[in-house]
Design a protein around this motif. Structure first.
Motif, PDB file in Angstrom:
ATOM      1  N   ILE A  70       6.562  -8.258  -6.127  1.00  0.00           N
ATOM      2  CA  ILE A  70       5.344  -8.997  -5.815  1.00  0.00           C
ATOM      3  C   ILE A  70       5.358 -10.285  -6.635  1.00  0.00           C
ATOM      4  O   ILE A  70       5.430 -10.245  -7.867  1.00  0.00           O
ATOM      5  N   ALA A  71       5.311 -11.404  -5.934  1.00  0.00           N
ATOM      6  CA  ALA A  71       5.273 -12.712  -6.592  1.00  0.00           C
ATOM      7  C   ALA A  71       3.935 -13.378  -6.301  1.00  0.00           C
ATOM      8  O   ALA A  71       3.248 -13.027  -5.336  1.00  0.00           O
ATOM      9  N   LYS A  72       3.554 -14.333  -7.134  1.00  0.00           N
ATOM     10  CA  LYS A  72       2.326 -15.105  -6.923  1.00  0.00           C
ATOM     11  C   LYS A  72       2.640 -16.589  -7.063  1.00  0.00           C
ATOM     12  O   LYS A  72       3.372 -16.977  -7.983  1.00  0.00           O
ATOM     13  N   ASN A  73       2.072 -17.385  -6.155  1.00  0.00           N
ATOM     14  CA  ASN A  73       2.183 -18.825  -6.331  1.00  0.00           C
ATOM     15  C   ASN A  73       0.963 -19.332  -7.091  1.00  0.00           C
ATOM     16  O   ASN A  73       0.121 -18.529  -7.526  1.00  0.00           O
ATOM     17  N   GLU A  74       0.848 -20.637  -7.251  1.00  0.00           N
ATOM     18  CA  GLU A  74      -0.246 -21.166  -8.073  1.00  0.00           C
ATOM     19  C   GLU A  74      -1.613 -20.833  -7.491  1.00  0.00           C
ATOM     20  O   GLU A  74      -2.594 -20.738  -8.208  1.00  0.00           O
TER      21      GLU A  74
END
Length: 413
Positions: free
Chosen positions: A378-382
């Motif tokens: 699971i990744a998150k952008n700004e």
């Protein structure tokens, strides 16, 4: 002596558990080998309370020595029969958890129930790249349904220098993501002539490559400082994540709940933020089935959700909590509440999907936040959008992604 910790509830409770674990040398993840079990409790919902009381009885049958802490260690729960023969440590004495564990292990029943101001510094990290940082304790609101207010009745802010010091120390350990937490982060600084905006301005000046996520903030105090907050949220060190609980779309129900804002004010807050951060993540909480909620009131909630199109909603049935004003109100028919929950979920998912479709074919940077399911990450952008990726990554790693599929709750890259 080995100690097993079991934690229930919110991010703040997780932080408290990590704080207590940092004081103990011999913790274990194996219940069977534990000499003492520490349960960090939550009382927000009836099912959680029931689960914890069942767990206490289960552990007693296993012959385990128990220390109960967290929000259940407060009135009126102290009268419960399940609590009469175990050690009790309220949230204001978690700095004494080691002493409580040692004395419980020796056969004593410990009662640490006095209220005192403590600063819970230097908890364990949540993971290799993430840490939870508490910035304040207590709440300035008096909502009719909230049992947590009874347990966390003292309000105070952590000194900015303590918060800054903990983040600086965690950065040295390789932490890349910091979750700022408290019962209501928007109230931060009310008692020390400071504000959440002031704190964030200080924190983004810390040298290093990191992200900050601001936890749940009630609308009234967030709106008070909206211009300053918009300015500081423009920093690339702060996730564009706004968790602003509305609870109901009906002004009548909000008044009955003793929530000090109107739907019009809530919309004003959201639209001011969206003017500057149109693709940010907007999350709210909604209670379905408050005792005075009519079908017309609920339709107003649905209309609000259709209009705002939240990226996330924590939907909760109303559960009456001992000691609260709403405890004595006649509850709605459970079938009506179940039906309303279903309808609300459908409206929410439709709007969230429409929002996420705006991200199709987007290319940019994201940071790996945690391990996902089925060999994913699971990744998150700004903008704090949840992005599912496959590959050989590790927490805290920055990657380049391109969104190829949108779903209601996440994006596939």
């Amino acid at each position: 002596m080995k100690v097993y910790f079991e934690s229930y509830g919110c991010t703040l409770n997780k932080r408290d558990t990590l704080y207590m674990q940092a004081q103990i040398e011999n913790t274990t993840n194996n219940l069977e080998e534990a000499d003492v079990v520490v349960i960090n409790s939550c009382i927000v919902k009836q099912p959680t309370e029931t689960k914890i009381l069942y767990r206490i009885n289960q552990l007693k049958k296993m012959g385990k020595k128990i220390v109960l802490t967290g929000c259940m260690v407060s009135e009126p729960y102290l009268k419960y029969k399940e609590l009469q023969d175990i050690s009790l440590v309220n949230i204001y004495n978690q700095d004494r958890i080691k002493e409580a564990i040692e004395r419980t292990y020796k056969g004593e029943r410990v009662l640490f129930l006095e209220k005192k101001k403590i600063y819970k510094e230097f908890a364990r990290p949540l993971s290799k790249a993430r840490a939870i940082i508490q910035i304040q304790e207590g709440c300035l609101w008096r909502c009719t349904y909230c049992g947590t207010k009874l347990a966390r009745s003292m309000f105070y802010s952590y000194p900015p220098k303590l918060i800054k010091r903990e983040i600086e120390e965690k950065l040295k350990q390789g932490i890349k993501i910091f979750y700022l937490t408290g019962p209501d982060t928007a109230t931060y600084g009310k008692d020390i002539n400071y504000s959440l905006a002031d704190l964030l301005k200080d924190l983004i000046e810390i040298e290093g490559d990191f992200y900050i996520r601001v936890g749940m903030a009630n609308p009234t105090f967030f709106l008070e400082q909206i211009d300053e907050l918009i300015d500081v949220f423009k920093s690339n060190k702060i996730f564009k994540f706004f968790h602003l609980p509305v609870q109901s779309g009906s002004n009548k129900v909000l008044k009955d709940m003793n929530r000090p804002y109107t739907i019009e004010e809530y919309k004003e807050l959201i639209y001011k933020l969206r003017k500057h951060f149109p693709l940010a993540t907007y999350v709210t909480d909604i209670i379905v089935g408050y005792p005075t909620e009519t079908e017309e009131d609920f339709e107003q909630t649905l209309e609000l959700v259709r209009e705002i199109k939240f990226d996330g909603i924590n939907i909760s049935r109303f559960w009456r909590r001992p000691g609260t004003i709403a405890w004595n109100l006649k509850q709605l028919d459970p079938e009506i509440v179940t039906n309303r929950v279903k309808r609300l979920k459908e409206v929410f998912l439709q709007g969230a999907y429409e929002r996420n479709k705006l991200w199709l074919n987007w290319e940019g940077e994201a940071i790996i936040e945690e391990k996902g399911k089925n060999n994913t990450w699971i990744a998150k952008n700004e903008m704090y959008k949840q992005i599912i990726v496959k590959g050989n990554y590790e927490e805290g790693q920055k990657i380049k992604v391109k969104i190829k599929k949108a779903r209601a709750i996440d994006l596939i890259a």
